[in-house]
Design a protein around this motif. Structure first.
Motif, short mmCIF file in Angstrom:
data_model
loop_
_atom_site.label_atom_id
_atom_site.label_comp_id
_atom_site.label_asym_id
_atom_site.label_seq_id
_atom_site.Cartn_x
_atom_site.Cartn_y
_atom_site.Cartn_z
N LEU A 99 20.48 5.49 -35.44
CA LEU A 99 20.52 6.72 -36.25
C LEU A 99 21.25 7.83 -35.49
O LEU A 99 21.05 8.02 -34.29
CB LEU A 99 19.11 7.17 -36.60
N SER A 100 22.05 8.56 -36.21
CA SER A 100 22.76 9.70 -35.62
C SER A 100 21.87 10.94 -35.65
O SER A 100 20.77 10.94 -36.22
CB SER A 100 24.05 9.96 -36.39
N GLY A 101 22.36 12.05 -35.05
CA GLY A 101 21.55 13.25 -34.95
C GLY A 101 21.26 13.91 -36.29
O GLY A 101 20.21 14.53 -36.47
N ASP A 102 22.20 13.81 -37.23
CA ASP A 102 22.00 14.45 -38.54
C ASP A 102 21.52 13.45 -39.59
O ASP A 102 21.67 13.67 -40.80
CB ASP A 102 23.31 15.09 -39.01
N ALA A 103 20.96 12.33 -39.16
CA ALA A 103 20.50 11.31 -40.12
C ALA A 103 19.24 11.77 -40.84
O ALA A 103 18.95 11.31 -41.94
CB ALA A 103 20.25 10.00 -39.39
N LEU A 104 18.48 12.66 -40.24
CA LEU A 104 17.23 13.12 -40.83
C LEU A 104 17.31 14.61 -41.13
O LEU A 104 17.55 15.42 -40.23
CB LEU A 104 16.06 12.84 -39.88
N LYS A 105 17.10 14.97 -42.39
CA LYS A 105 17.10 16.38 -42.81
C LYS A 105 15.75 16.66 -43.47
O LYS A 105 15.40 16.00 -44.46
CB LYS A 105 18.23 16.65 -43.79
N VAL A 106 15.04 17.65 -42.94
CA VAL A 106 13.70 17.95 -43.41
C VAL A 106 13.66 19.39 -43.93
O VAL A 106 14.14 20.32 -43.27
CB VAL A 106 12.66 17.77 -42.28
N ASP A 107 13.08 19.57 -45.10
CA ASP A 107 12.85 20.89 -45.67
C ASP A 107 11.34 21.06 -45.79
O ASP A 107 10.71 20.51 -46.71
CB ASP A 107 13.53 21.01 -47.03
N GLU A 108 10.78 21.83 -44.86
CA GLU A 108 9.33 21.99 -44.86
C GLU A 108 8.85 22.85 -46.02
O GLU A 108 7.70 22.71 -46.46
CB GLU A 108 8.89 22.64 -43.54
N THR A 109 9.73 23.72 -46.51
CA THR A 109 9.32 24.58 -47.63
C THR A 109 9.16 23.76 -48.90
O THR A 109 8.17 23.86 -49.63
CB THR A 109 10.34 25.70 -47.84
N LYS A 110 10.17 22.96 -49.19
CA LYS A 110 10.12 22.15 -50.42
C LYS A 110 9.45 20.80 -50.20
O LYS A 110 9.27 20.04 -51.15
CB LYS A 110 11.55 21.93 -50.92
N LYS A 111 9.14 20.53 -48.95
CA LYS A 111 8.52 19.26 -48.61
C LYS A 111 9.40 18.07 -49.04
O LYS A 111 8.94 17.13 -49.69
CB LYS A 111 7.13 19.13 -49.23
N THR A 112 10.67 18.18 -48.66
CA THR A 112 11.61 17.11 -48.97
C THR A 112 12.22 16.57 -47.68
O THR A 112 12.35 17.28 -46.68
CB THR A 112 12.72 17.61 -49.89
N ILE A 113 12.63 15.32 -47.73
CA ILE A 113 13.26 14.65 -46.59
C ILE A 113 14.44 13.84 -47.11
O ILE A 113 14.34 13.15 -48.13
CB ILE A 113 12.27 13.72 -45.86
N GLU A 114 15.54 13.94 -46.38
CA GLU A 114 16.71 13.13 -46.67
C GLU A 114 17.02 12.28 -45.44
O GLU A 114 17.17 12.80 -44.34
CB GLU A 114 17.91 14.01 -47.03
N LEU A 115 17.15 10.98 -45.67
CA LEU A 115 17.41 10.04 -44.59
C LEU A 115 18.71 9.28 -44.86
O LEU A 115 18.93 8.80 -45.99
CB LEU A 115 16.26 9.03 -44.46
N THR A 116 19.54 9.19 -43.85
CA THR A 116 20.75 8.38 -43.94
C THR A 116 20.63 7.26 -42.92
O THR A 116 20.62 7.51 -41.70
CB THR A 116 22.00 9.21 -43.65
N LEU A 117 20.52 6.06 -43.42
CA LEU A 117 20.27 4.90 -42.56
C LEU A 117 21.49 3.98 -42.52
O LEU A 117 22.29 3.93 -43.45
CB LEU A 117 19.06 4.10 -43.08
N PRO A 118 21.62 3.21 -41.43
CA PRO A 118 22.69 2.21 -41.40
C PRO A 118 22.41 1.09 -42.39
O PRO A 118 21.26 0.87 -42.80
CB PRO A 118 22.66 1.71 -39.96
N ALA A 119 23.46 0.42 -42.79
CA ALA A 119 23.30 -0.68 -43.75
C ALA A 119 22.46 -1.80 -43.13
O ALA A 119 22.50 -2.02 -41.91
CB ALA A 119 24.66 -1.21 -44.16
N PRO A 120 21.66 -2.48 -43.92
CA PRO A 120 20.88 -3.60 -43.38
C PRO A 120 21.79 -4.66 -42.76
O PRO A 120 22.89 -4.93 -43.25
CB PRO A 120 20.14 -4.13 -44.61
N ALA A 121 21.33 -5.24 -41.70
CA ALA A 121 22.05 -6.32 -41.02
C ALA A 121 21.20 -7.58 -41.06
O ALA A 121 19.99 -7.54 -41.32
CB ALA A 121 22.37 -5.93 -39.58
N GLN A 122 21.85 -8.69 -40.82
CA GLN A 122 21.15 -9.97 -40.82
C GLN A 122 21.28 -10.65 -39.47
O GLN A 122 22.32 -10.58 -38.81
CB GLN A 122 21.71 -10.89 -41.92
N SER A 123 20.22 -11.31 -39.06
CA SER A 123 20.23 -12.05 -37.81
C SER A 123 20.86 -13.43 -38.02
O SER A 123 21.02 -13.90 -39.15
CB SER A 123 18.80 -12.21 -37.29
N THR A 124 21.19 -14.06 -36.92
CA THR A 124 21.66 -15.44 -36.98
C THR A 124 20.48 -16.35 -37.29
O THR A 124 19.35 -16.11 -36.84
CB THR A 124 22.30 -15.84 -35.65
#
Length: 244
Positions: free
Chosen positions: A136-161
């Motif tokens: 996760l990068s530094g701006d991947a998580l955005k939190v608004d405590e007033t509105k009680k909202t959270i925005e998350l930007t995640l990497p795409a799912p990966a698969q193991s061998t």
């Protein structure tokens, strides 16, 4: 007058007749003594066996097992730790796959009855779909405590061998040419099935990519995060996945 050699001379003595009781008595005594000795020996042996069984029952004597019983000796070396790492991934889904590998290895311009190795292998393996939170990068998580909202930007799912389950994988049949049989008789190659295992692993890994596991991992990750932040008091949780 001379006696004729064909005429027996008269005698006044009679041959003594052996006494029947005198000759039979020593024989009977010997037989009777041998019988008594045999009975006494058997009685002593029975007492010894009974005593050993009794002592074994109360765990005084050690038990004596079959001297030709099978034995297994483990001469394995201690386990060596090669590496250790921290995982920040969330395994959101996994799938178990089965593949039938029919692999034939031969030589060009040489008849199959001389050089040929064909293996029919059933491989069973598991593939995991995960989200790496450690990326996760530094701006991947955005939190608004007033509105009680959270925005998350995640990497795409990966698969193991794919990881083969050797308890559920097995060789169905194997065909070998004459020279291959001779070679196996004089020198066993421990990694001769390695190519079959690798091929089964590659096939399962490829099949997992088109199985829809990525979408399942996205949905499961989103539901997990929504449930987690809802317990913390946030009313709106928006999860966005980056492009693969």
């Amino acid at each position: 007058m001379a006696n004729s050699p064909d005429v027996d001379e008269p005698t006044r003595e009679y041959p003594a007749v052996p006494d029947q009781d005198a000759t039979a008595a020593p024989t009977d005594v010997r037989r009777s003594g041998f019988a008594r000795l045999l009975i006494f020996t058997g009685f002593v042996f029975a007492l010894m066996v009974a005593g050993c069984l009794g002592l074994r029952a109360i765990n005084v004597l050690p038990t004596f097992d079959n001297p030709f019983s099978d034995q297994t000796v483990d001469r394995s070396q201690p386990v060596l730790l090669q590496s250790m790492r921290d995982l920040n991934r969330y395994v959101a889904a996994d799938g178990t796959f089965q593949v039938i590998v029919d692999l034939q290895q031969d030589k060009e311009n040489i008849p199959d009855f001389l050089v040929n190795r064909r293996t029919l292998f059933v491989g069973s393996g598991t593939v995991e779909a995960y989200v790496d939170f450690g990326a996760l990068s530094g701006d991947a998580l955005k939190v608004d405590e007033t509105k009680k909202t959270i925005e998350l930007t995640l990497p795409a799912p990966a698969q193991s061998t794919a990881a083969l389950d050797m308890a559920k994988s097995y060789v169905v049949a194997e065909e070998r040419g004459l020279l291959d049989r001779i070679g196996d008789a004089f020198g066993d190659e421990p990694n001769k099935q390695q190519r079959v295992y690798q091929l089964a692993q590659e096939r399962i890994t490829e099949a997992a990519r088109s199985s829809g596991m990525d979408q399942r991992a996205r949905d499961n990750t989103q539901r997990m995060l929504e449930s987690l932040f809802a317990r913390l008091g946030y009313t709106t949780v928006t999860v966005t996945f980056a492009n693969p």
